[in-house]
Design a protein around this motif. Structure first.
Motif, mmCIF file in Angstrom:
data_model
loop_
_atom_site.group_PDB
_atom_site.id
_atom_site.type_symbol
_atom_site.label_atom_id
_atom_site.label_comp_id
_atom_site.label_asym_id
_atom_site.label_seq_id
_atom_site.Cartn_x
_atom_site.Cartn_y
_atom_site.Cartn_z
ATOM 1 N N ALA A 102 -35.022 27.724 56.511
ATOM 2 C CA ALA A 102 -35.661 27.142 57.693
ATOM 3 C C ALA A 102 -36.509 25.933 57.304
ATOM 4 C CB ALA A 102 -36.509 28.189 58.405
ATOM 5 N N ASN A 103 -37.191 26.016 56.136
ATOM 6 C CA ASN A 103 -37.974 24.867 55.663
ATOM 7 C C ASN A 103 -37.066 23.686 55.333
ATOM 8 O OD1 ASN A 103 -40.332 26.341 55.918
ATOM 9 N ND2 ASN A 103 -40.341 26.991 53.779
ATOM 10 N N LEU A 104 -35.924 23.973 54.718
ATOM 11 C CA LEU A 104 -34.960 22.906 54.425
ATOM 12 C C LEU A 104 -34.493 22.251 55.723
ATOM 13 C CD1 LEU A 104 -33.010 21.323 52.587
ATOM 14 C CD2 LEU A 104 -31.411 23.233 52.803
ATOM 15 N N PHE A 105 -34.223 23.058 56.731
ATOM 16 C CA PHE A 105 -33.802 22.547 58.035
ATOM 17 C C PHE A 105 -34.853 21.604 58.599
ATOM 18 C CE2 PHE A 105 -33.284 23.478 62.740
ATOM 19 C CZ PHE A 105 -32.149 22.710 62.894
ATOM 20 N N GLY A 106 -36.131 21.981 58.492
ATOM 21 C CA GLY A 106 -37.201 21.114 58.973
ATOM 22 C C GLY A 106 -37.307 19.830 58.181
ATOM 23 N N ALA A 107 -37.163 19.924 56.855
ATOM 24 C CA ALA A 107 -37.256 18.725 56.011
ATOM 25 C C ALA A 107 -36.134 17.744 56.318
ATOM 26 C CB ALA A 107 -37.220 19.128 54.536
ATOM 27 N N LEU A 108 -34.942 18.264 56.566
ATOM 28 C CA LEU A 108 -33.811 17.382 56.880
ATOM 29 C C LEU A 108 -34.061 16.595 58.161
ATOM 30 C CD1 LEU A 108 -30.773 19.698 56.019
ATOM 31 C CD2 LEU A 108 -31.701 17.824 54.659
ATOM 32 N N GLY A 109 -34.919 17.112 59.026
ATOM 33 C CA GLY A 109 -35.252 16.396 60.249
ATOM 34 C C GLY A 109 -35.965 15.087 60.006
ATOM 35 N N TYR A 110 -36.518 14.901 58.804
ATOM 36 C CA TYR A 110 -37.228 13.662 58.477
ATOM 37 C C TYR A 110 -36.372 12.703 57.656
ATOM 38 C CZ TYR A 110 -41.156 16.045 60.468
ATOM 39 O OH TYR A 110 -41.968 16.688 61.359
ATOM 40 N N LEU A 111 -35.093 13.043 57.506
ATOM 41 C CA LEU A 111 -34.107 12.113 56.952
ATOM 42 C C LEU A 111 -33.134 11.756 58.060
ATOM 43 C CD1 LEU A 111 -33.399 13.982 53.584
ATOM 44 C CD2 LEU A 111 -34.812 11.935 53.892
ATOM 45 N N ASP A 112 -32.445 10.651 57.922
ATOM 46 C CA ASP A 112 -31.483 10.247 58.943
ATOM 47 C C ASP A 112 -30.328 11.234 58.957
ATOM 48 O OD1 ASP A 112 -28.829 8.508 59.617
ATOM 49 O OD2 ASP A 112 -30.541 7.801 60.750
ATOM 50 N N GLY A 113 -30.127 11.900 60.108
ATOM 51 C CA GLY A 113 -29.188 13.011 60.158
ATOM 52 C C GLY A 113 -27.722 12.638 60.142
ATOM 53 N N ALA A 114 -27.401 11.365 60.332
ATOM 54 C CA ALA A 114 -25.986 10.980 60.395
ATOM 55 C C ALA A 114 -25.298 11.105 59.049
ATOM 56 C CB ALA A 114 -25.865 9.547 60.920
ATOM 57 N N ARG A 115 -26.034 10.832 57.966
ATOM 58 C CA ARG A 115 -25.403 10.825 56.646
ATOM 59 C C ARG A 115 -26.478 11.015 55.577
ATOM 60 N NH1 ARG A 115 -20.634 8.335 54.280
ATOM 61 N NH2 ARG A 115 -21.043 7.739 52.129
#
Length: 932
Positions: free
Chosen positions: A354-367
């Motif tokens: 779940a923490n990884l999921f949240g962190a990915l939200g602060y990177l550009d999700g397209a690629r």
């Protein structure tokens, strides 16, 4: 409610056919005594009751009396179902009887929540209902509810092992939530159902297992009939389900179908071109997710709003809009609730996931390159910061994949993570403020380290831009201030490391916004690191603000900052200098020194001038701002302020520092050069500049950028007074070791991004020196090579490439190159780049960044370049805003001014003030350039 033009309408016939099937099913179960035996025109048997005409007109006969069993389908097909013909054909191809010779036909429809998996299957079943002898639909939310539904099937098909309802669950419990089953009796019923499937006479049954998401809890093999016969459709969010059968991934709708669905659901009849454009933008912002698009349409219809109103509301508060189902979807679940169900399960099983999921939200999700998670400096990757090892990370990644919250593909040998836009948005907004801040700190640290270590910035810049945007738009004053002290220095460092990108992409307005926020937050902190980072952000803000339409200027924000930290005595001295400048008319530097320069001599060190004395780097950086304000004052011919500020800049940091010749001594020399230029002593000006750039180590000091600009100005002045050979020598000696490194993008020291911005101008001054010496072929080769290098390393449509192309264009227009076929016209390429950077839309033109870039050139005395830039802007503004718009008229005035000043410059030759129209080190005031 749906309305059709007539009974002949195709939509009416399809919908009425589906409804007819359900009506007939109810009739079979509860009104068997009232059935009629009359056949009407080849249609199914019906009973006489309201709706008979609709049933008779249906062209789809979903429930003929010959069919033995149809367990109730979980939901009606939507009358707004749109598109997906390719997916429907796929299901039909893999489930038609001809394919049943050697294996049970299984198709797994998988994808993220809200993609429309259940609706697709419902549409398929109701369209091809005649293809199957028996149809059963079960929902696999939980295993115990699936067991109950299988027991229901046994009762429906009247097997000996069937159970009465009271034996399936206790009478006071819910079917799916708190049921207390008789497990032994249920298992016998389940086994009997599976055996019935296996021994079925034709084997042409269809079993739909919907929402089989949690494959760890639900062991589907316990429920799949062990036979080569029959057809099975499984819907799941879990990509791993594709191992069970033929895989059909359901992604977002195609753009045209999503737009059509939104318009139909919104009850927009005969949409205008504007409405279609708005619908297309809304559908795109929703990631073309079927459930989101349909719920958006339902909202518009429910509130009686318009597409434009929804778009505005979505931008203002998308979370609220996405948190209501408006009666659309299975069990009325909203888009946000759909995602919440998935992440809630993951949080129970694997909190780091779940923490990884949240962190990915602060990177550009397209690629998202997975090497951001795995590679980089030791201790600074996402894996290092969020997990105990790479194995734990991969387990967490698997959890996110299992619910289709992320995608994982291999592109050119590189593992790439992708996230649907709405899921990406949800990954952040679901978190409380403190958790958001913690994850921002983690991602910020990773990006700083990755940018420092990786040889190619472009692969990270989209993530840096997305990260900065999310940080700036969600500033919260109530969160942990200690974490803020970690976060905002990272932001300042990222902005500095990637300054060239924002500049080259024509996005200085965005950079200015980020810098302003960083300065504000860092100025609140009381740590040494925060103060140092604040000066970095302020320096960038000073550069960026010149490109932005605002009442603030680089000079005003610098002065405001310095005054805020100055001691009262220093502020009083500066006030007296400003008052004297209002009446002082001389231009002799010695007079100025007598007037105010002595004020600085009353101070032993900078800590006599400023309140803050730590860290030492803070006061060291303040010298730079004192210098900038001093030369800005010189540009305005405010000599007393200029001399006072330059005197402050030369003070030692503390009383214990030995006064030696340092780069800080530059300030007084620049002001002196400006005074000499005002007195038309060009030779003396050149002597001062040569002294400036010959200071040992200056190019690698805090004044390195100032020194590079001084080289450009020195060669410009030498060429003006007829000494091009000396100008060439100055350029080569001074800047080759520094600026040439800027063409190597594998290097990323803090100063080198700025060196890249001076590369074009350094090469220009060298080319001009060669032209003045009659070495035209060398000059041409130099600029052609510069043009090629900029395109290859900084982008074909970057600002640096624009300036390199601009130099070739000016070269082409030079009479000395008339007829030279090796210098073709660059006019078309030049305009194309300008349009991409500054004029691709009305909104881009209104930002005025292209116009302000021209004003910077004009203030620096780059008159030919400024005239071309203003001409481009005036043309585009006239087309997009109209010839009478204030920006169009301003661009026209500035074009004329640049052309006139260039004519004057050529007419005067070596005579007069070499700084009359400004230079890179001492610019004219931009506020004074457009005086009508």
């Amino acid at each position: 409610m749906a309305r059709f033009a007539s009974a002949a309408d195709a939509g009416y016939r399809q919908v009425s056919g589906v409804l007819a099937g359900y009506i007939h099913q109810i009739q079979q179960e509860t009104l068997s005594a009232a059935r009629t035996n009359q056949q009407q025109d080849g249609h199914q048997k019906t009973i006489s009751q309201p709706g008979q005409e609709m049933i008779r007109d249906a062209d789809l006969t979903p429930m003929p009396t010959s069919r033995k069993n149809v367990i109730k389908i979980d939901q009606l097909p939507s009358v707004f179902f749109t598109g997906r013909q390719k997916e429907l054909d796929f299901l039909h191809e893999h489930l038609k009887p001809v394919n049943s010779i050697t294996h049970q036909r299984r198709v797994v429809v998988w994808g993220c929540g809200g993609a429309g998996k259940s609706q697709l299957v419902t549409q398929y079943v109701c369209t091809h209902i005649e293809d199957f002898s028996d149809i059963f639909w079960v929902t696999a939310w939980k295993e115990h509810s699936l067991r109950i539904q299988y027991a229901d099937i046994a009762r429906q098909i009247d097997l000996p092992e069937k159970l009465e309802r009271s034996a399936v669950v206790s009478s006071d419990t819910s079917l799916t939530d708190t049921a207390v089953p008789d497990l032994d009796a249920q298992q016998k019923a389940i086994d009997a159902v599976k055996e019935w499937f296996s021994k079925h006479e034709t084997g042409n049954w269809l079993l739909i297992i919907d929402n089989a998401d949690d494959l760890k809890e639900i062991k589907l093999e316990r429920f799949l009939p062990p036979t080569m016969k029959g057809n099975v459709i499984i819907t799941s969010r879990n990509k791993q389900a594709e191992e069970i059968g033929i895989s059909l991934e359901l992604k977002g709708m195609n753009a045209e179908d999503a737009e059509s669905l939104l318009l139909r659901r919104s009850a927009v009849v005969n949409p205008t071109a504007h409405q279609k454009d708005t619908a297309a933008r809304i559908a795109k912002s929703l990631g073309h997710l079927a459930l989101a698009v349909e719920q958006a349409g339902a909202y518009i219809r429910t509130v009686g709003g318009t597409l434009e109103e929804y778009e505005e509301s979505f931008q203002a508060d998308r979370y609220s809009l996405l948190s209501d189902s408006y009666g659309v979807g299975a069990q009325g679940i909203s888009v946000m609730k759909t995602f919440e169900l998935s992440i809630a399960t993951i949080e129970k099983r694997n909190r780091p996931a779940a923490n990884l999921f949240g962190a990915l939200g602060y990177l550009d999700g397209a690629r998202i390159p997975e090497n951001i998670m795995l590679n980089g400096p030791k201790g600074s990757t996402l894996v290092d910061l969020l997990f105990k090892d790479a194995k734990a990370y991969k387990t967490a990644r698997g959890e996110l994949l299992s619910f289709s919250l992320i995608g994982l593909d291999t592109v050119h040998g590189e593992r790439i993570i992708s996230i649907h836009p709405l899921i990406h948005y949800f990954s952040r907004v679901r978190l409380d403020s403190n958790m958001q801040l913690r994850l921002k700190c983690v991602v910020g640290h990773v990006l700083v380290q990755e940018t420092s270590a990786l040889p190619q910035i472009p692969m990270l810049i989209v993530h840096i831009m997305h990260f900065c945007e999310q940080v700036v738009v969600t500033v919260d004053d109530d969160v942990d201030t200690d974490l803020k002290r970690i976060l905002w220095p990272s932001i300042a460092q990222l902005l500095r490391q990637n300054f060239v990108h924002w500049r080259n992409e024509g996005n200085m307005e965005e950079l200015e916004r980020y810098c302003r926020a960083a300065v504000k937050e860092l100025d609140r902190a009381d740590s040494d690191d925060a103060r140092t980072a604040m000066l970095v952000a302020l320096d960038l803000h000073r550069l960026a603000i010149e490109y932005v339409e605002t009442t603030d200027t680089a000079e005003s924000i610098t002065k405001t900052f310095l005054l805020r930290h100055m001691k009262p005595r220093a502020i009083s001295a500066l006030g007296r200098a400003q008052s004297d400048d209002n009446t002082f008319t001389g231009t002799n530097v010695e007079s100025s020194k007598k007037a105010e320069g002595s004020e600085s001599h009353h101070c032993a060190s900078l800590d006599d001038v400023f309140h803050i004395v730590t860290p030492a780097s803070f006061l060291g950086s303040i010298r730079i701002f004192l210098h900038h304000l001093a030369v800005a004052s010189a540009g305005r011919k405010h000599w007393n302020q200029a001399m006072l500020l330059s005197g402050y800049a030369e003070l030692p940091l503390t009383p214990f520092e030995s006064p030696t010749q340092t780069p800080a001594a530059f300030s007084t020399l620049f002001v002196k050069a400006a005074c000499l230029a005002e007195n038309e002593d060009a030779e003396a000006v050149c002597d001062v500049y040569r002294a400036l750039i010959n200071v040992d180590g200056v190019f690698f000091s805090a004044f390195g950028r100032v020194a590079l600009a001084a080289v450009y100005d020195c060669t410009k002045f030498l060429n003006r007074i007829g000494r091009p050979a000396e100008a060439e020598l100055v350029t080569r000696r001074a800047i080759d070791p520094v600026v040439d490194r800027a063409t190597d993008l594998s290097r990323h020291s803090q100063e080198e991004p700025f060196n890249k911005t001076y590369l074009v101008w350094a090469k220009k001054s060298l080319a001009v020196s060669l032209i003045h010496q009659g070495r035209l072929a060398e000059a041409r080769r130099l600029l052609v090579e510069l043009h090629r290098t900029c395109k290859e390393t900084l982008g074909a449509q970057s600002l640096s490439t624009y300036h390199a192309t601009l130099l070739l264009h000016i070269l082409h227009e030079d009479p000395a190159f008339s007829g030279d076929l090796e210098v073709p016209s660059q006019a078309d390429e030049l305009l194309a780049i300008f349009i991409k950077l500054y004029g691709s839309s009305r909104a881009r033109i209104l930002r005025g960044e292209g116009l302000n870039m021209g004003q910077i050139l004009l203030a620096q005395g780059a008159l030919e370049e400024a005239a071309v830039v203003f001409g481009h802007f005036a043309t585009l503004a006239g087309e997009l805003l109209g010839t009478e718009h204030k920006l169009t008229r301003k661009a026209q005035r500035l074009t004329a001014r640049a052309q006139e000043e260039r004519r004057i410059e050529l007419d005067h030759g070596v005579k007069g003030n070499v700084m009359r129209f400004g230079c890179m080190t001492i610019m004219r005031s931009m506020e004074d350039l457009d005086k009508e």
